[in-house]
Motif scaffolding. Structure first.
Motif, PDB file in Angstrom:
ATOM      1  N   GLN A  21     -46.863 -69.484  -5.577  1.00 34.02           N
ATOM      2  CA  GLN A  21     -48.204 -69.012  -5.248  1.00 34.02           C
ATOM      3  C   GLN A  21     -49.231 -70.131  -5.200  1.00 34.02           C
ATOM      4  N   SER A  35     -43.020 -60.353  -6.037  1.00 37.60           N
ATOM      5  CA  SER A  35     -42.456 -60.502  -4.691  1.00 37.60           C
ATOM      6  C   SER A  35     -41.207 -59.654  -4.527  1.00 37.60           C
ATOM      7  N   ARG A  58     -50.000 -68.932 -12.878  1.00 35.38           N
ATOM      8  CA  ARG A  58     -49.646 -68.603 -11.513  1.00 35.38           C
ATOM      9  C   ARG A  58     -48.320 -69.272 -11.196  1.00 35.38           C
ATOM     10  N   ASN A  80     -51.705 -66.491   0.679  1.00 32.42           N
ATOM     11  CA  ASN A  80     -51.334 -65.536  -0.365  1.00 32.42           C
ATOM     12  C   ASN A  80     -51.788 -64.107  -0.099  1.00 32.42           C
ATOM     13  N   GLN A 136     -53.176 -65.819 -13.825  1.00 33.36           N
ATOM     14  CA  GLN A 136     -53.028 -64.717 -12.883  1.00 33.36           C
ATOM     15  C   GLN A 136     -54.129 -63.682 -13.050  1.00 33.36           C
ATOM     16  N   TYR A 146     -48.970 -58.873  -2.559  1.00 33.32           N
ATOM     17  CA  TYR A 146     -47.529 -59.023  -2.374  1.00 33.32           C
ATOM     18  C   TYR A 146     -47.076 -58.286  -1.118  1.00 33.32           C
TER      19      TYR A 146
END
Length: 377
Positions: A80, A246, A76, A329, A126, A266
């Motif tokens: 984040q 992003s 990650r 997030n 992730q 996102y």
């Protein structure tokens, strides 16, 4: 907080186990594991387990103190997850996280090479695909029973070798000045063939969740169909390839792109900060384009501090950790007692593909396919 040696680039659920004095007697509260105060952290025993109570997500106040240093290989990105690391460190004067940030594929390659000699105590990913691969290679320890029971089997390894910590769904991010939700297909395969999306669609092939999406497509539809989809995206649709989720979502919001295949959160971050941004999400229907996946944690088989790693994991799954993922997030919680609150649809409003996340372990095959078809950044 120190970084070890690499820099960053680039539905029912089970109840989390809390405790009360009456339920545990002389035992410590949930997750307060023996040996922390003396500096001991026995490899073969996670310590005393507390009895369950009828409650949902517990608070950090219900858990044991964190003491010592924990080395975390994190796939990650720092933006984040670093704020959560810092918040947990601020809660405990004698606790320090040593994060090692890198791409998920590179982290997995390092862990496979290092084996049980890895300096990492914990792998934070992730996507569940790399966690499943770590389990396949017998490099992930079985988690304590209360941690295993905290998260539904759909969001974790049913054998208990890794757990999801937050959820996300593959989505169609779109610029609302160019499209409406009603105009968009609910079949992921149409995005590789519909002329409307030529030159205005993007994806992010270096993402762990994108590679997992490819693995799921291979499993559901076969390799030939998947290769055709990837080839069409590259050669017919001329898809723009991003290395940052992003940046990909921002490109849609500012009109550089009109359509993006990516994780819903996102877009959720952008809309949460600017409700007037011309950005929204749509979802395909029960196909790999709507794959629910998790970011998650595995404790390494060779971890020097497995008890500390387990207690850290409890903190991530506790209320404060879950609310961080929702509020900061835009991700989905994975334990009861914490609701998704945001500008995007909740899970019960969409129809994600039902898929065993352990089947996502063959990420290297997905990488090879993407490379062979020219979808790399």
């Amino acid at each position: 907080m120190q970084q070890r040696h690499r820099d960053q680039t680039g539905v029912g659920r089970r109840q989390f186990l809390g405790t009360t004095a009456a339920s545990v007697g002389t035992l410590a509260i949930a997750g307060c594991l023996g040996g922390f105060g003396s500096g001991e952290d026995p490899f073969d025993d996670y310590g005393p387990q507390a009895a369950p109570v009828e409650s949902s997500a517990v608070s950090w106040d219900d858990l044991g103190d964190l003491e010592g240093e924990l080395t975390i290989y994190s796939a990650r990105t720092a933006d984040q997850i670093n704020p959560l690391f810092e918040e947990i460190e601020a809660e405990y004067d004698d606790f320090e996280i040593r994060p090692d940030y890198d791409d998920e594929g590179d982290q997995l390659a390092s862990l496979l090479e290092e084996g049980e000699n890895s300096p990492a105590d914990l792998f934070y990913t992730q996507s569940s695909g790399e966690l499943a691969r770590l389990k396949d290679e017998a490099l992930a320890r079985e988690l304590p029973e209360d941690v295993i029971d905290a998260v539904d089997d759909n969001y974790s390894d049913s054998d208990g070798h890794w757990t999801g910590t937050s959820g996300r769904v593959r989505a169609i991010q779109y610029n609302t000045d160019e499209f409406s939700a009603e105009e968009l297909p609910d079949d992921i395969f149409e995005y590789a063939t519909d002329d409307r999306f030529q030159d205005v669609i993007s994806t992010r092939p270096n993402s762990g969740t994108f590679r997992s999406f490819i693995v799921a497509m291979i499993d559901e539809e076969g390799e030939d169909t998947t290769r055709e989809w990837v080839s069409n995206m590259v050669n017919e649709q001329n898809a723009t390839l991003y290395s940052s989720g992003s940046a990909q979502a921002e490109a849609v919001a500012n009109g550089e792109q009109e359509i993006a295949l990516g994780n819903q959160y996102y877009a959720g971050r952008i809309v949460g900060n600017d409700p007037d941004a011309p950005l929204d999400v749509a979802f395909t229907n029960n196909d790999p384009g709507c794959l629910f996946n998790v970011s998650g944690i595995a404790i390494l088989e060779g971890a020097d501090k497995p008890n500390l790693a387990a207690e850290f994991t409890r903190h991530v799954l506790a209320r404060q950790g879950q609310e961080f993922f929702v509020d900061t997030n835009g991700e989905y919680p994975v334990v009861d007692g914490v609701d998704y609150v945001g500008s995007l649809p909740a899970l019960d409003e969409i129809n994600p593909l039902e898929f065993d996340l352990n089947k996502l372990s063959n990420v290297e095959h997905a990488q090879d396919l993407l490379r062979e078809e020219g979808m790399t950044v």
